[in-house]
Design an enzyme around this catalytic site. Structure first.
Site, PDB file in Angstrom:
ATOM      1  N   ARG A 149      -8.992  15.865  31.955  1.00 18.09           N
ATOM      2  CA  ARG A 149      -9.974  14.801  32.218  1.00 18.09           C
ATOM      3  C   ARG A 149     -10.941  14.677  31.041  1.00 18.09           C
ATOM      4  O   ARG A 149     -11.208  13.571  30.558  1.00 18.09           O
ATOM      5  CB  ARG A 149     -10.741  15.132  33.520  1.00 18.09           C
ATOM      6  CG  ARG A 149      -9.884  14.909  34.748  1.00 18.09           C
ATOM      7  CD  ARG A 149     -10.630  15.215  36.035  1.00 18.09           C
ATOM      8  NE  ARG A 149      -9.825  14.821  37.188  1.00 18.09           N
ATOM      9  CZ  ARG A 149      -9.783  15.461  38.342  1.00 18.09           C
ATOM     10  NH1 ARG A 149     -10.511  16.554  38.527  1.00 18.09           N
ATOM     11  NH2 ARG A 149      -9.036  15.027  39.331  1.00 18.09           N
ATOM     12  N   ARG A 163     -10.197  16.930  50.064  1.00 11.38           N
ATOM     13  CA  ARG A 163     -11.540  16.509  50.481  1.00 11.38           C
ATOM     14  C   ARG A 163     -11.632  14.994  50.612  1.00 11.38           C
ATOM     15  O   ARG A 163     -10.842  14.251  50.036  1.00 11.38           O
ATOM     16  CB  ARG A 163     -12.604  17.038  49.530  1.00 11.38           C
ATOM     17  CG  ARG A 163     -12.457  16.612  48.099  1.00 11.38           C
ATOM     18  CD  ARG A 163     -13.495  17.335  47.283  1.00 11.38           C
ATOM     19  NE  ARG A 163     -13.302  17.110  45.878  1.00 11.38           N
ATOM     20  CZ  ARG A 163     -14.279  17.117  44.994  1.00 11.38           C
ATOM     21  NH1 ARG A 163     -15.511  17.327  45.374  1.00 11.38           N
ATOM     22  NH2 ARG A 163     -14.024  16.921  43.727  1.00 11.38           N
ATOM     23  N   HIS A 165     -13.495  26.116  39.556  1.00  6.13           N
ATOM     24  CA  HIS A 165     -13.142  24.697  39.706  1.00  6.13           C
ATOM     25  C   HIS A 165     -14.109  24.073  40.701  1.00  6.13           C
ATOM     26  O   HIS A 165     -13.775  23.805  41.843  1.00  6.13           O
ATOM     27  CB  HIS A 165     -11.688  24.592  40.196  1.00  6.13           C
ATOM     28  CG  HIS A 165     -11.207  23.174  40.317  1.00  6.13           C
ATOM     29  ND1 HIS A 165     -11.289  22.260  39.293  1.00  6.13           N
ATOM     30  CD2 HIS A 165     -10.601  22.520  41.346  1.00  6.13           C
ATOM     31  CE1 HIS A 165     -10.771  21.115  39.683  1.00  6.13           C
ATOM     32  NE2 HIS A 165     -10.356  21.237  40.937  1.00  6.13           N
ATOM     33  N   ASN A 172      -7.625  23.891  47.451  1.00  8.51           N
ATOM     34  CA  ASN A 172      -9.058  24.122  47.236  1.00  8.51           C
ATOM     35  C   ASN A 172      -9.729  24.814  48.406  1.00  8.51           C
ATOM     36  O   ASN A 172      -9.224  24.725  49.537  1.00  8.51           O
ATOM     37  CB  ASN A 172      -9.746  22.764  47.004  1.00  8.51           C
ATOM     38  CG  ASN A 172      -9.714  22.350  45.551  1.00  8.51           C
ATOM     39  OD1 ASN A 172      -9.929  23.171  44.675  1.00  8.51           O
ATOM     40  ND2 ASN A 172      -9.442  21.073  45.306  1.00  8.51           N
ATOM     41  N   ASP A 193       6.800  21.932  54.374  1.00 11.07           N
ATOM     42  CA  ASP A 193       5.577  21.394  54.978  1.00 11.07           C
ATOM     43  C   ASP A 193       5.646  21.644  56.478  1.00 11.07           C
ATOM     44  O   ASP A 193       6.732  21.834  57.032  1.00 11.07           O
ATOM     45  CB  ASP A 193       5.447  19.884  54.699  1.00 11.07           C
ATOM     46  CG  ASP A 193       4.009  19.379  54.844  1.00 11.07           C
ATOM     47  OD1 ASP A 193       3.363  19.130  53.804  1.00 11.07           O
ATOM     48  OD2 ASP A 193       3.536  19.250  55.996  1.00 11.07           O
ATOM     49  N   VAL A 234      -2.899  25.818  44.119  1.00 12.77           N
ATOM     50  CA  VAL A 234      -3.536  24.529  43.805  1.00 12.77           C
ATOM     51  C   VAL A 234      -4.600  24.194  44.863  1.00 12.77           C
ATOM     52  O   VAL A 234      -5.618  23.580  44.566  1.00 12.77           O
ATOM     53  CB  VAL A 234      -2.484  23.395  43.730  1.00 12.77           C
ATOM     54  CG1 VAL A 234      -3.143  22.040  43.480  1.00 12.77           C
ATOM     55  CG2 VAL A 234      -1.455  23.675  42.639  1.00 12.77           C
TER      56      VAL A 234
HETATM   57  P1  NAI Z   1      -2.333  16.187  51.217  1.00  6.90           P
HETATM   58  O1  NAI Z   1      -3.091  16.109  52.497  1.00  6.90           O
HETATM   59  O2  NAI Z   1      -1.738  14.951  50.666  1.00  6.90           O
HETATM   60  O3  NAI Z   1      -1.170  17.268  51.371  1.00  6.90           O
HETATM   61  C1  NAI Z   1      -1.356  18.535  51.922  1.00  6.90           C
HETATM   62  C2  NAI Z   1      -0.097  18.871  52.684  1.00  6.90           C
HETATM   63  O4  NAI Z   1      -0.216  20.216  53.165  1.00  6.90           O
HETATM   64  C3  NAI Z   1       0.160  17.977  53.880  1.00  6.90           C
HETATM   65  O5  NAI Z   1       1.440  17.366  53.787  1.00  6.90           O
HETATM   66  C4  NAI Z   1       0.076  18.937  55.069  1.00  6.90           C
HETATM   67  O6  NAI Z   1       0.969  18.592  56.124  1.00  6.90           O
HETATM   68  C5  NAI Z   1       0.465  20.228  54.407  1.00  6.90           C
HETATM   69  N1  NAI Z   1       0.098  21.427  55.178  1.00  6.90           N
HETATM   70  C6  NAI Z   1      -1.007  21.627  55.927  1.00  6.90           C
HETATM   71  N2  NAI Z   1      -0.952  22.847  56.501  1.00  6.90           N
HETATM   72  C7  NAI Z   1       0.205  23.421  56.083  1.00  6.90           C
HETATM   73  C8  NAI Z   1       0.820  24.675  56.326  1.00  6.90           C
HETATM   74  N3  NAI Z   1       0.255  25.597  57.116  1.00  6.90           N
HETATM   75  N4  NAI Z   1       2.010  24.920  55.755  1.00  6.90           N
HETATM   76  C9  NAI Z   1       2.610  24.002  54.963  1.00  6.90           C
HETATM   77  N5  NAI Z   1       2.065  22.782  54.691  1.00  6.90           N
HETATM   78  C10 NAI Z   1       0.873  22.508  55.244  1.00  6.90           C
HETATM   79  O7  NAI Z   1      -3.317  16.857  50.137  1.00  6.90           O
HETATM   80  P2  NAI Z   1      -3.129  16.873  48.558  1.00  6.90           P
HETATM   81  O8  NAI Z   1      -3.826  15.722  47.976  1.00  6.90           O
HETATM   82  O9  NAI Z   1      -1.703  17.100  48.261  1.00  6.90           O
HETATM   83  O10 NAI Z   1      -3.983  18.188  48.175  1.00  6.90           O
HETATM   84  C11 NAI Z   1      -3.531  19.457  48.559  1.00  6.90           C
HETATM   85  C12 NAI Z   1      -4.572  20.513  48.237  1.00  6.90           C
HETATM   86  O11 NAI Z   1      -4.693  20.652  46.815  1.00  6.90           O
HETATM   87  C13 NAI Z   1      -5.979  20.208  48.744  1.00  6.90           C
HETATM   88  O12 NAI Z   1      -6.602  21.391  49.192  1.00  6.90           O
HETATM   89  C14 NAI Z   1      -6.699  19.684  47.500  1.00  6.90           C
HETATM   90  O13 NAI Z   1      -8.086  19.838  47.567  1.00  6.90           O
HETATM   91  C15 NAI Z   1      -6.070  20.560  46.437  1.00  6.90           C
HETATM   92  N6  NAI Z   1      -6.150  20.049  45.080  1.00  6.90           N
HETATM   93  C16 NAI Z   1      -6.493  20.928  44.099  1.00  6.90           C
HETATM   94  C17 NAI Z   1      -6.531  20.551  42.788  1.00  6.90           C
HETATM   95  C18 NAI Z   1      -6.860  21.537  41.726  1.00  6.90           C
HETATM   96  O14 NAI Z   1      -7.230  21.149  40.623  1.00  6.90           O
HETATM   97  N7  NAI Z   1      -6.727  22.830  41.972  1.00  6.90           N
HETATM   98  C19 NAI Z   1      -6.256  19.165  42.403  1.00  6.90           C
HETATM   99  C20 NAI Z   1      -5.853  18.320  43.500  1.00  6.90           C
HETATM  100  C21 NAI Z   1      -5.813  18.766  44.795  1.00  6.90           C
HETATM  101  C1  2OP Z   2      -9.730  17.495  41.828  1.00  7.42           C
HETATM  102  O1  2OP Z   2     -10.440  18.010  40.957  1.00  7.42           O
HETATM  103  C2  2OP Z   2      -9.517  17.618  44.268  1.00  7.42           C
HETATM  104  O2  2OP Z   2      -9.887  19.565  42.993  1.00  7.42           O
HETATM  105  C3  2OP Z   2      -9.328  18.306  43.008  1.00  7.42           C
HETATM  106  O3  2OP Z   2      -9.325  16.324  41.763  1.00  7.42           O
END
Ligand code: NAI
Ligand code: 2OP
Length: 313
Positions: A152, A83, A176, A121, A34, A119
């Site tokens: 879901r 988001r 998605h 978005n 991170d 993962v």
């Molecule tokens: P979060 O904010 O809890 O974690 C994201 C992490 O990425 C943070 O710790 C941040 O410091 C780190 N980060 C930011 N820039 C970085 C970089 N350049 N290098 C390394 N680390 C970096 O967010 P969360 O909830 O973990 O979600 C992460 C992503 O996954 C979001 O874009 C979210 O929308 C997406 N997501 C996608 C899903 C899917 O179904 N594909 C489901 C859930 C989340």
């Molecule tokens: C979800 O579907 C944020 O894409 C993520 O929960």
């Protein structure tokens, strides 16, 4: 078991995922990276200290530099912004494309043989960035979304019928986003089509709830998005790869003519094994399903067009 699985982004999804992977002992090492100083190190150590209680020998690594991911077999990218209420996944495009570019340059250098699961978005567009920047074969770069969306849908169906979630099978096609396509015709309980068990208006209600599943969680959390079900979904994909189980799962993959689409990442059923995407399954679609898929694909295409102005080709 493989040698190393790495998770980029030690936030909600990344940290929960790392812990789940460690408990499953799918690799000797799980590495967390991170940008925030101390966070991946602290979380990795904390997870290591729970290993005697849970009884796993997985070695946890954490760092702000990418040397910890060197020679990974699998890298999962969760870095980026989540988001907030009122935001769509597409609102993250600009910021997350920049983060994705930087992350993928490092993966290309440190883990050139890795299978990459995206993962972050907006998922399908971020897969494009990962493919472009790593230059890896497309069968080794794909995204997690369909397993989550289907999970879901399965949850809501099991709840409506008061049956075990284990017996509910469902597929969700497309991007998605809000236009994803839960495939009612291919959704069954113990092999029985749901159309035989639930009235049409109830099924439509569950389809709508599935499409809004991510937003429903965001409305509750307010400061971020879902992470328990998303991390569990990635684990199912990783396990199928590591154990060469060849599960058929909906994943966002680069299509080369399948479903009549070329050069776009779209969620479709694929066989996942040791070599990543081993087969793309083309389902026969009704006219209405095809129309819904086209709308979803158009949404992905628009994001990819926007990307062209931001990410070097
Ligand atoms: P979060 O904010 O809890 O974690 C994201 C992490 O990425 C943070 O710790 C941040 O410091 C780190 N980060 C930011 N820039 C970085 C970089 N350049 N290098 C390394 N680390 C970096 O967010 P969360 O909830 O973990 O979600 C992460 C992503 O996954 C979001 O874009 C979210 O929308 C997406 N997501 C996608 C899903 C899917 O179904 N594909 C489901 C859930 C989340
Ligand atoms: C979800 O579907 C944020 O894409 C993520 O929960």
């Amino acid at each position: 078991m493989v040698h190393k699985i790495s998770v980029i982004g030690a936030g909600n999804v990344g940290a929960t995922l790392a812990q789940r992977l460690a408990e499953k002992e799918l690799s000797k090492y799980v590495a967390l990276v991170d940008v925030v100083e101390g966070v991946p190190q602290g979380k990795a150590l904390d997870m290591q200290e729970s290993s005697p209680i849970y009884g796993y020998d997985t070695q946890m690594l954490g760092g702000n530099s990418y040397d910890v991911i060197r020679d990974s077999d699998i890298v999962i990218i969760t870095a980026g912004l989540p988001r907030k209420p009122g935001m769509s996944r597409d609102d993250l495009l600009d910021a997350n494309a920049k983060i994705m570019t930087q992350v993928c340059e490092n993966i290309k250098r440190e883990a050139p043989e890795a299978t990459v699961i995206v993962v972050s978005n907006p998922l399908d567009a971020m897969c494009h960035v990962a493919l472009q920047i790593t230059g890896f074969p497309d069968r080794r770069v794909f995204g997690m979304a369909g397993v989550l969306d289907a999970s879901r849908f399965r949850t809501f169906i099991a709840e409506a019928l008061d049956v075990s979630v284990e017996q509910v099978q469902a597929f969700v096609l497309g991007g998605h986003g809000d236009s994803m396509v839960p495939l009612v015709r291919y959704t069954t309980i113990a092999g029985i089509p749901i159309a035989d068990l639930l009235p049409h208006n109830k099924i439509e209600e569950l389809v709508t709830r599935t499409r809004n599943g991510g937003a429903e969680i965001v409305q509750f959390l307010k400061t971020g998005s879902a992470y328990y079900a998303p991390s569990a979904s990635v684990v199912e994909m990783v396990e199928s790869i590591v154990k060469d189980k060849k599960k058929v799962l909906p994943c966002s993959v680069y299509l080369n003519g399948e479903y009549g689409i070329s050069g776009l990442y779209v969620g479709v059923p694929v066989k996942l094994g040791r070599n990543g995407i081993e087969q793309v399954w083309e389902l026969p679609l009704s006219a209405q399903e095809r129309e819904e898929l086209n709308i979803s694909i158009e949404d992905v295409r628009q994001n990819v067009e926007k990307l062209k102005t931001m990410v070097p080709a």
